[in-house]
Design an enzyme around this catalytic site. Structure first.
Site, PDB file in Angstrom:
ATOM      1  N   GLU A 105       0.834  -1.199   0.000  1.00 13.75           N
ATOM      2  CA  GLU A 105       0.000   0.000   0.000  1.00 13.75           C
ATOM      3  C   GLU A 105       0.872   1.254   0.000  1.00 13.75           C
ATOM      4  O   GLU A 105       0.550   2.248  -0.663  1.00 13.75           O
ATOM      5  CB  GLU A 105      -0.950  -0.023   1.197  1.00 13.75           C
ATOM      6  CG  GLU A 105      -2.076  -1.058   1.016  1.00 13.75           C
ATOM      7  CD  GLU A 105      -3.007  -1.168   2.212  1.00 13.75           C
ATOM      8  OE1 GLU A 105      -4.228  -1.025   2.034  1.00 13.75           O
ATOM      9  OE2 GLU A 105      -2.506  -1.414   3.327  1.00 13.75           O
ATOM     10  N   GLU A 125      -3.799  -9.586   3.786  1.00 13.43           N
ATOM     11  CA  GLU A 125      -4.655  -9.306   4.945  1.00 13.43           C
ATOM     12  C   GLU A 125      -5.813 -10.286   5.088  1.00 13.43           C
ATOM     13  O   GLU A 125      -6.261 -10.574   6.211  1.00 13.43           O
ATOM     14  CB  GLU A 125      -5.203  -7.881   4.862  1.00 13.43           C
ATOM     15  CG  GLU A 125      -4.193  -6.794   5.144  1.00 13.43           C
ATOM     16  CD  GLU A 125      -3.403  -6.362   3.915  1.00 13.43           C
ATOM     17  OE1 GLU A 125      -2.695  -5.350   3.986  1.00 13.43           O
ATOM     18  OE2 GLU A 125      -3.496  -7.056   2.873  1.00 13.43           O
TER      19      GLU A 125
END
Length: 697
Positions: A105, A125
């Site tokens: 990210e 995740e």
């Protein structure tokens, strides 16, 4: 300026360097340091382009696990990524090792991305019951389009640099080994060419092309099978869909809402427990980190059947040569042929190149003589479950193998000490219980005998890691940890069918809980003859083993999937179990023979009797020291038996149900059903009396 993040300049490139061993995780200190370094780079009038790079073995590999479960101190990760994306100067991320989760990210918040050829990226995740919460679901699809973003985010799998380049995630892949040099070269090129700031959030082409398509509904339909019962994968799809239907800022808000829903889900707690348990299980109680580990550079395997061949592939896959010994040439040729077929199938699916296939097969040698084991470092016996046969084999190995060779049995139930008694070196004898198919299943249940040396224990745990298995060291008893509990569940499932349930009703209760298959479908997959042989072995040893309608299936050669008929029947080319009226007749006949009256059985009773009997047995396993920790049992069941990771394993699940609830049911079934299996474990009673959980041990 933070000590873990520094700013410097090389020519007209401002360099932001993260140095936070071992994996440059995004701790509070790193996040704060990144903000401060960016500010310094913005103020540096000589810096035309900024470069984000990491020291050590990897780029930012994700969140700092030491901060898991704690409120995130400012700056938060989403705020950090946005701050980098808002940079007025072009920002380049130079990636080596892995850029995972928040690390990727961060890279997506930069304007350009270069990576070494060896690098991998990913958003894992979902494996923690979460979704990327710092813009990953909003930015990635703007580079890859919907389909690939859905695949990457809902699987949590890594993507290699070349593939990431082809998908548009990376701008450049460098074949060198110096990530800073690669980053500086690309940053200089951007400066020289006067390339502008290019924010991922502003890219619209991929969004426009997939907007309004039915890709999301189609993907949800696929997930219904692949991620049945799971929460976070579907929330990932919702978040990615928001990237196509909402402006970026609103999409970010929607991502945060969905992230919070995942955080509040009990599945998140289960998956985080599974995550940490897998890492903790390698730390063996009473085994010093300094324990010597023997070199294992060559392996012998006895038996070229399904199990032996699969075990051989594990070692060939990591470059360790293997010798497989069989009794007859026909069996050896068949086994080697199946190994080649397995590798060829992987090549057809694009998982291996043809050269890799040939390289791995070249490492596997067939033989008809135990004499070829004279110089190997480890021998694994993988023949059928018969103590007399195994003891005969180990006596031969003792006479042939060099001193220091580890002698391992792949037995799933038998006494390691008795096997070792056939040798003059019981300290070198150990169980290495692989799970079928051995080249696929991740669990390796290593079984210590009473005389197994610490050196051998440490070595087999190191071997597990080397061949990419999750190794768990357990004690010696019938069935060890996994099968001892499974036998209790299996016996209870059989009794439930005897009393009136159908095999498919029992299996559905278990699959509804999250297992990939139920007790009876699993028996068909493993082979009905496997359980039959175990029962016969126990009967031959003088144990009282109750008759079973499953014995009748074995005697009729209904052995499961391999004969197209077992508890269920199977159609050509399909593994889907189909209820069989013939089995219903066999069961009904067995009930009459045993004078059993059939009754209505509820799904709740099936759940309690199949699961609570396992929990009670697991408590006894802990009492006896067969397993050192509850988490060891959880890991065995997640990786060996398909217990849903999002429920954290049977012990974590039991804690969530409530040990007082389970104890009350165990006591009830002990009164109603009777039997040793329902005698409440002392540990279970003690934990309830003390108001504690298995997780408190």
């Amino acid at each position: 300026m933070s000590e873990v993040v520094t700013y410097s300049r090389e020519g007209n490139v401002g360099v932001i360097t993260v140095n936070y061993p071992p994996v440059n995780a995004l701790s509070h200190a790193v996040r704060s340091g990144l903000i401060a370094a960016l500010e310094q780079g913005q103020e540096d009038s000589e810096a035309k382009v900024l470069l984000l790079v990491c020291e050590g073995r990897t780029f930012i590999a994700g969140a700092d696990i030491r901060e898991f479960g704690k409120p995130m101190q400012k700056p938060g990760l989403a705020e950090l990524v946005e701050t980098y994306e808002n940079s007025e100067k072009p920002l380049v991320a130079a990636i080596h090792g892995t850029a995972l989760g928040g690390g990727l990210e961060m890279a997506l918040g930069c304007h350009y991305r270069v990576a070494l050829n060896s690098a991998k990226i990913g958003l894992p995740e979902v494996k923690l019951g979460l979704l990327p919460g710092a813009g990953g679901t909003q930015r990635l699809p703007r580079l890859t389009g919907a389909q690939k973003a859905l695949e990457i985010i809902t699987s949590g799998e890594f993507v290699g640099a070349k593939d990431a380049l082809a998908l548009g995630i990376l701008d450049v892949v460098d074949d060198g080994e110096d990530v800073k040099a690669a980053g500086l070269a690309y940053a200089q090129q951007i400066a020289d060419e006067g390339k502008p700031v290019r924010r991922v959030r502003d890219l619209k082409d991929k969004i426009a092309s997939d907007k309004g398509s039915d890709v999301f509904d189609q993907f949800r339909a696929v997930l219904q099978k692949k991620a049945r019962g799971q929460f976070s994968p579907f929330k990932c799809v919702d978040a990615i869909e928001a990237a196509f239907n909402l402006p970026f800022a609103e999409g970010m808000k929607r991502e945060r809402e969905l992230f919070t829903e995942c955080m509040d889900s009990p599945q998140r707690a289960g998956q985080i427990h599974s995550f940490f348990a897998e890492r903790e299980v390698s730390k063996v109680k009473g085994l010093s980190k300094d324990t010597p580990v023997r070199d294992v550079n060559s392996v012998g395997i006895i038996g070229a059947g399904t199990m032996g061949g699969g075990i051989a592939m594990n070692f060939a896959n990591v470059g360790i040569p293997v010798i497989i010994v069989e009794m007859k040439q026909e069996a050896l040729d068949k086994g080697l042929g199946i190994i080649r077929k397995n590798y060829e199938n992987s090549a057809k699916k694009g998982r291996l190149t043809q050269q890799q296939v040939e390289d791995r097969i070249a490492l596997i040698t067939g033989s008809l003589s135990y004499d070829d084991f004279k110089s190997v470092d480890l021998v694994i016996e993988a023949v059928f479950e018969n103590m007399a046969v195994k003891k005969e084999i180990f006596a031969k190995l003792d006479a042939i193998c060099k001193p220091g060779t580890i002698l391992a049995s792949n037995t799933s139930t038998l006494d390691i000490d008795e096997i070792g008694s056939a040798t003059r070196r019981p300290e070198d004898v150990v169980g290495m219980h692989f799970f079928s198919p051995a080249n696929v299943m991740k669990l390796l249940e290593n079984v210590r005998g009473s005389k197994t040396s610490d050196e051998v224990k440490a070595t087999v745990m190191a071997v597990a890691k080397k061949i990419k298995k999750v190794g768990v060291l357990v004690g010696n008893c019938h069935g060890f940890v996994g099968n001892r509990m499974l036998h209790r569940r299996g016996a209870e499932a059989m009794t439930l069918v005897n009393e009136g349930a159908t095999p498919q009703q029992v299996d559905k209760v278990l699959t509804d809980l999250g297992y990939p298959m139920g007790q009876f479908a699993m028996s068909d997959l493993a082979g009905i003859d496997v359980g039959y042989r175990i029962r016969e072995e126990r009967r031959n040893a003088g144990e009282q083993v109750a008759p079973s309608w499953m014995d009748k299936l074995a005697e009729q050669n209904r052995l499961g999937q391999k004969t197209m008929a077992g508890v269920y029947k199977y159609e050509e080319g399909s593994r889907n179990p189909v209820p069989d009226a013939e089995v219903e007749r066999i069961i009904e006949g067995f009930r009459k023979e045993q004078d059993i009256s059939s009754r209505e059985i509820t799904d709740q009773e099936i759940l309690e009797r199949c699961m609570y009997v396992m929990v009670n047995e697991a408590a006894k396993i802990l009492e006896e020291g067969i397993a050192d920790r509850a988490l060891d049992i959880d890991v065995v069941w997640i990786y060996g038996y398909g217990f849903p990771a999002y429920r954290g394993g049977p012990m974590f699940w039991a804690d969530q149900v409530g040990l007082d609830v389970i104890l009350a049911a165990v006591e009830k079934y002990h009164a109603d059903v009777g039997g040793e299996q329902w005698k409440p474990a002392d540990l279970l009673k003690q934990l309830v009396a003390d108001g504690k959980k298995f997780g408190d041990l």
